[in-house]
Design a protein around this motif. Structure first.
Motif, PDB file in Angstrom:
ATOM      1  N   PRO A 111       0.855  -1.272  -0.090  1.00 29.89           N
ATOM      2  CA  PRO A 111      -0.040  -0.203   0.049  1.00 29.89           C
ATOM      3  C   PRO A 111       0.946   1.160   0.067  1.00 29.89           C
ATOM      4  CG  PRO A 111       0.106  -0.887   2.140  1.00 29.89           C
ATOM      5  CD  PRO A 111       0.912  -1.855   1.241  1.00 29.89           C
ATOM      6  N   PRO A 114       2.488   4.261   5.362  1.00 24.87           N
ATOM      7  CA  PRO A 114       3.428   3.632   5.941  1.00 24.87           C
ATOM      8  C   PRO A 114       2.281   2.256   6.716  1.00 24.87           C
ATOM      9  CG  PRO A 114       3.369   5.697   6.929  1.00 24.87           C
ATOM     10  CD  PRO A 114       2.236   5.766   5.765  1.00 24.87           C
ATOM     11  N   PHE A 115       3.347   1.099   6.746  1.00 24.04           N
ATOM     12  CA  PHE A 115       2.806  -0.104   7.073  1.00 24.04           C
ATOM     13  C   PHE A 115       3.943  -0.904   7.943  1.00 24.04           C
ATOM     14  CE2 PHE A 115       4.512  -0.763   2.899  1.00 24.04           C
ATOM     15  CZ  PHE A 115       5.108  -1.757   3.154  1.00 24.04           C
ATOM     16  N   ILE A 116       3.219  -1.911   8.720  1.00 26.65           N
ATOM     17  CA  ILE A 116       4.137  -2.769   9.436  1.00 26.65           C
ATOM     18  C   ILE A 116       4.464  -3.847   8.310  1.00 26.65           C
ATOM     19  CG2 ILE A 116       4.493  -4.298  11.192  1.00 26.65           C
ATOM     20  CD1 ILE A 116       2.650  -2.429  13.001  1.00 26.65           C
ATOM     21  N   GLU A 117       5.844  -4.146   8.206  1.00 30.21           N
ATOM     22  CA  GLU A 117       6.261  -5.144   7.077  1.00 30.21           C
ATOM     23  C   GLU A 117       6.486  -6.399   7.877  1.00 30.21           C
ATOM     24  OE1 GLU A 117       6.244  -5.416   3.915  1.00 30.21           O
ATOM     25  OE2 GLU A 117       7.007  -7.263   4.175  1.00 30.21           O
ATOM     26  N   TYR A 143       6.607 -13.881  13.497  1.00 25.85           N
ATOM     27  CA  TYR A 143       6.354 -12.486  13.179  1.00 25.85           C
ATOM     28  C   TYR A 143       5.158 -11.999  13.805  1.00 25.85           C
ATOM     29  CZ  TYR A 143      10.937 -11.405  10.979  1.00 25.85           C
ATOM     30  OH  TYR A 143      12.377 -11.046  10.611  1.00 25.85           O
ATOM     31  N   ILE A 147       4.569  -8.719  16.556  1.00 24.12           N
ATOM     32  CA  ILE A 147       3.827  -7.634  16.155  1.00 24.12           C
ATOM     33  C   ILE A 147       2.664  -7.651  17.407  1.00 24.12           C
ATOM     34  CG2 ILE A 147       2.206  -6.551  14.560  1.00 24.12           C
ATOM     35  CD1 ILE A 147       4.209  -7.688  12.336  1.00 24.12           C
TER      36      ILE A 147
END
Lengths: 353, 353
Positions: A111, A114-117, A143, A147
């Motif tokens: 997207p 900003p995002f959590i990868e 992971y 998170i």
């Protein structure tokens, strides 16, 4: 507010869950993912046409954040123009000022925000091959746990929603592989049961292991072990509301293999799922774990707009964590369905008129 | 606890800041980035040798999270084996159970853990070319603002630390371009002032604009506009502690061009920075903005280990947000420097014996 909720399963636990989270902080996490199973013609309508399905997860994330999409021109829609259930999610989160974060757990397209990868690849088409390797499943769980622990430490109630087109089919396959008598919901009123069952049957023939990690690797998708990992760690830190229908039942089934805290967990969904005669959602959840199902009637049947009314008629009954987001927003604000409908219609007007 | 703090600048505001955050929630955000300026021989010792500098930011992130690194074998060290100031950060965060998240804002190497992705490229070597384009700076500010707003809504005090090897040189260049009389600290006791000034002088010759975005694009690094963006949005939602030395002065200088809430902002650093005779940190900050400087003596001069004692002797005086993390941990737990030293020595023993 409570008059619009139905509580199923462990009702005491449901009431305690609501009482606990009411005065607290909420955080909505939106997990986007992808399975090539969605490319089988007729399996999903989560996209205006076959080529655009891959853009639906990032576009839903962008819409939740910006109020419009960057990856595509309009918000995600069915081929005949019915809007994404993200419209309900966005209305709910905004009305209650609930923060949200996007997590990429194998989306084909990232997207433009900003995002959590998580570093996960997308899942393969389970009708012809394994979705992923066992080591990808381990990575997803690990992971997800990291998170889940981080986000739960920042809130009192972690809501987890997802978008993975075609995900009801992989969910169905996993539930069957775990021996649950599952009949899944779909985003299409004429639920293509035949087609899904064909795919699931051929996928199940490939299952050659008893190990839950191998089973989800063979016939699941990356979202399932990832969100199960989130649940397993987060539920020992805060309350967790799995926001969704059949896909969250599959998450729950896998999570019960790796362990999680039932006392801190609930499923939040819409009455369009819990009243769906073609599925058996409430019974399914009860068979998997002793957690409550919170169900809300979003009141869309009273809408003046056919695009909203359609949600009550079996189109996209759930998705983008809509049910859990609406429930959380109502718990936080005290709004009822009539008020929610008013807000959703305002958002619909903003988008389409 | 307070006996180990020095408060500079607006002392009333400093005391209010401390009183406000003491009973609240803390969140440490660790921003990793990269500038090719770090590849100039002699400019930084943030890595065992020149080839390993690029691994220092992800390795610091991994060490904070796992307690060991995945990208490299050991924790980041100077060529002669002095440990990363991340050792102090990790000790501080763990002792106070402060959550942390890693944000990738242009690291050359991504860390082997979940992180927030900003989509930024690393910065170029400012001694020979522009660090980045204006549109990358816009992207950095915009994404910084989005992430800052999101994280601040989840906490009462957002601590922002950074790791960008070579970053004191780009910070110096930006401060000079903005006409501040800056003398920067370095991770090396024989601060290579000559070399830094040469690089800065040649970089400043390329500056051909008055616009802050263009200036930071020409002679800065991606961390500066990104963290300034975080500060600008987060400071209207929660308290923000910029954790660091000279680099955070550069962030502050850029942030005052785009706007931020001074009343919610403080800089937290170590006494090794505020007492550094080769720099002028306190005066510099006062010239930039009316925000307090909180400084802590981490007490490392009393360590039995030369690797820890070195911090008090001018090696890696600050970094990985160590000062702000220690201050936050002491405010939250009431620990003093003696107790902190005990915990840091325990961590040192775990790593090296």
């Amino acid at each position: 507010m409570l008059e619009d909720f139905e509580l199923y399963g462990n009702v005491n636990r449901a009431q305690n869950f609501i009482d606990f989270i009411k005065p607290g902080r909420f955080l909505f996490s939106f997990v986007i993912s992808y399975t090539e199973t969605s490319e089988i013609p007729g399996i999903t309508f989560a996209g205006a046409d076959r080529d655009s399905i891959q853009f639906t997860p990032p576009a839903d994330a962008e819409y939740l954040h910006y109020g419009y999409c960057k990856t595509i021109d309009k918000i995600p829609m069915t081929p005949d123009g019915k809007p994404t259930p993200g419209l309900l999610t966005k209305t709910a989160l905004e009305s209650a000022s609930i923060s949200h974060l996007t997590i990429n757990a194998g989306s084909k397209v990232t997207p433009q925000l900003p995002f959590i990868e998580s570093g996960l690849p997308f899942g393969k088409n389970i009708s012809i091959q394994d979705a992923m390797t066992d080591s990808i499943v381990s990575h997803a769980v690990e992971y997800g746990q990291i998170i889940g622990r981080s986000l739960a430490s920042l809130t009192d109630c972690l809501i987890i929603g997802e978008c993975i087109p075609g995900g009801t089919t992989t969910a169905l396959a996993l539930l069957k592989a775990f021996d649950y008598d599952a009949k899944v919901s779909s985003s299409i009123p004429d639920n293509p049961v035949e087609l899904k069952n064909q795919i699931v049957t051929s996928a199940l023939q490939r299952v050659n292991s008893e190990h839950p990690y191998s089973i989800v690797a063979q016939i699941g998708d990356p979202m399932i072990p990832f969100v199960a990992g989130m649940l397993s760690s987060a539920s020992s830190v805060s309350k967790v509301m799995l926001a969704g229908g059949t896909q969250m039942a599959a998450v729950l089934a896998f999570a019960s293999k790796i362990g999680f805290n039932e006392e801190s967990t609930a499923i939040g969904t819409t009455s369009y799922i819990t009243n769906d005669k073609s599925a058996n959602f409430k019974e399914l959840v009860q068979n998997i774990a002793d957690i409550p199902v919170l169900s809300v009637d979003p009141g869309m049947k009273n809408s003046e707009f056919s695009g909203l009314k359609a949600f009550s008629e079996g189109f996209a009954k759930e998705g983008v964590g809509a049910g859990g987001a609406i429930i959380s927003s109502m718990i936080k604000t005290g709004n009822n369905s009539a008020k929610f409908l008013e807000l959703a219609e305002k958002e619909y007007r903003r988008l389409f008129t």
